[in-house]
Motif scaffolding. Structure first.
Motif, PDB file in Angstrom:
ATOM      1  N   ARG A   1       0.853  -1.189   0.000  1.00 50.19           N
ATOM      2  CA  ARG A   1       0.000   0.000   0.000  1.00 50.19           C
ATOM      3  C   ARG A   1       0.887   1.237   0.000  1.00 50.19           C
ATOM      4  O   ARG A   1       1.686   1.449   0.894  1.00 50.19           O
ATOM      5  CB  ARG A   1      -0.895  -0.036   1.240  1.00 50.19           C
ATOM      6  CG  ARG A   1      -1.785   1.150   1.477  1.00 50.19           C
ATOM      7  CD  ARG A   1      -3.019   1.258   0.592  1.00 50.19           C
ATOM      8  NE  ARG A   1      -3.677   0.034   0.213  1.00 50.19           N
ATOM      9  CZ  ARG A   1      -4.736  -0.511   0.830  1.00 50.19           C
ATOM     10  NH1 ARG A   1      -5.239   0.042   1.901  1.00 50.19           N
ATOM     11  NH2 ARG A   1      -5.292  -1.617   0.355  1.00 50.19           N
TER      12      ARG A   1
ATOM     13  N   ALA B   1       1.581   5.506  -0.273  1.00 51.94           N
ATOM     14  CA  ALA B   1       1.077   6.645   0.499  1.00 51.94           C
ATOM     15  C   ALA B   1      -0.191   7.249  -0.093  1.00 51.94           C
ATOM     16  O   ALA B   1      -1.030   7.774   0.647  1.00 51.94           O
ATOM     17  CB  ALA B   1       2.168   7.714   0.605  1.00 51.94           C
ATOM     18  N   ASP B   2      -0.364   7.161  -1.410  1.00 48.74           N
ATOM     19  CA  ASP B   2      -1.558   7.746  -2.030  1.00 48.74           C
ATOM     20  C   ASP B   2      -2.758   6.798  -1.987  1.00 48.74           C
ATOM     21  O   ASP B   2      -3.814   7.108  -2.526  1.00 48.74           O
ATOM     22  CB  ASP B   2      -1.269   8.177  -3.470  1.00 48.74           C
ATOM     23  CG  ASP B   2      -0.945   7.017  -4.398  1.00 48.74           C
ATOM     24  OD1 ASP B   2      -0.907   5.856  -3.933  1.00 48.74           O
ATOM     25  OD2 ASP B   2      -0.715   7.271  -5.596  1.00 48.74           O
ATOM     26  N   GLY B   3      -2.604   5.643  -1.361  1.00 48.42           N
ATOM     27  CA  GLY B   3      -3.699   4.683  -1.231  1.00 48.42           C
ATOM     28  C   GLY B   3      -3.753   3.638  -2.328  1.00 48.42           C
ATOM     29  O   GLY B   3      -4.547   2.703  -2.251  1.00 48.42           O
ATOM     30  N   SER B   4      -2.924   3.769  -3.349  1.00 48.86           N
ATOM     31  CA  SER B   4      -2.897   2.763  -4.413  1.00 48.86           C
ATOM     32  C   SER B   4      -2.053   1.565  -3.953  1.00 48.86           C
ATOM     33  O   SER B   4      -1.304   1.646  -2.983  1.00 48.86           O
ATOM     34  CB  SER B   4      -2.338   3.354  -5.703  1.00 48.86           C
ATOM     35  OG  SER B   4      -0.998   3.767  -5.521  1.00 48.86           O
TER      36      SER B   4
ATOM     37  N   LYS C   1       4.372   7.655 -11.068  1.00 51.42           N
ATOM     38  CA  LYS C   1       4.387   8.242  -9.720  1.00 51.42           C
ATOM     39  C   LYS C   1       5.663   9.051  -9.536  1.00 51.42           C
ATOM     40  O   LYS C   1       6.759   8.612  -9.851  1.00 51.42           O
ATOM     41  CB  LYS C   1       4.322   7.153  -8.658  1.00 51.42           C
ATOM     42  CG  LYS C   1       3.097   6.284  -8.774  1.00 51.42           C
ATOM     43  CD  LYS C   1       2.310   6.364  -7.522  1.00 51.42           C
ATOM     44  CE  LYS C   1       1.150   5.411  -7.598  1.00 51.42           C
ATOM     45  NZ  LYS C   1      -0.107   6.054  -7.721  1.00 51.42           N
TER      46      LYS C   1
END
Length: 118
Positions: free
Chosen positions: A12, A14-17, A45
């Motif tokens: 996981r 940091a941006d939730g992806s 990214k």
């Protein structure tokens, strides 16, 4: 010959992806897992990790050590038969050498105090 236990892990960001899930042998070291993660890092990214030292993997609130294997690092909470383990990825932001040098120059000297006594 013993059957190697496989662990299914997703990472996981940091941006939730997520990256994964993928299966890894329980004998895989955390350091080599980080190398595989860097190779799979999405190219779109910004500020992706460059080395394994730029990445910290967190499982159940614990930072995993590079020299340990997945089998040694897993916690009983994460051991759900047929389940996917989610590891959180923390990437150290890149440090500009210019800023790094400036921080060293501006830092207080050992034993020094930047306070005013009235």
């Amino acid at each position: 010959m013993a059957v190697q236990e496989l662990v299914e892990i997703k990472f996981r960001l940091a941006d939730g992806s997520d990256i994964g899930p993928n299966k890894y042998a329980s004998s895989t070291t955390v350091g080599s897992l980080k190398e595989k993660l860097i190779a799979q890092w999405p190219k779109d990214k910004d500020n992706g990790p460059r080395t394994t030292n730029d990445v910290k993997l967190i499982n159940a609130g614990r930072i995993l050590e590079n020299s340990r294997t997945l089998g040694e690092s897993r916690l009983p909470v994460a051991e759900v038969p047929g389940g996917v383990i989610t590891m959180h990825v923390v990437v150290r932001p890149p440090v500009n050498d210019k800023n790094n040098g400036k921080l060293k120059e501006d830092s207080p000297k050992k034993g020094g105090c930047a306070c005013t006594i009235l």
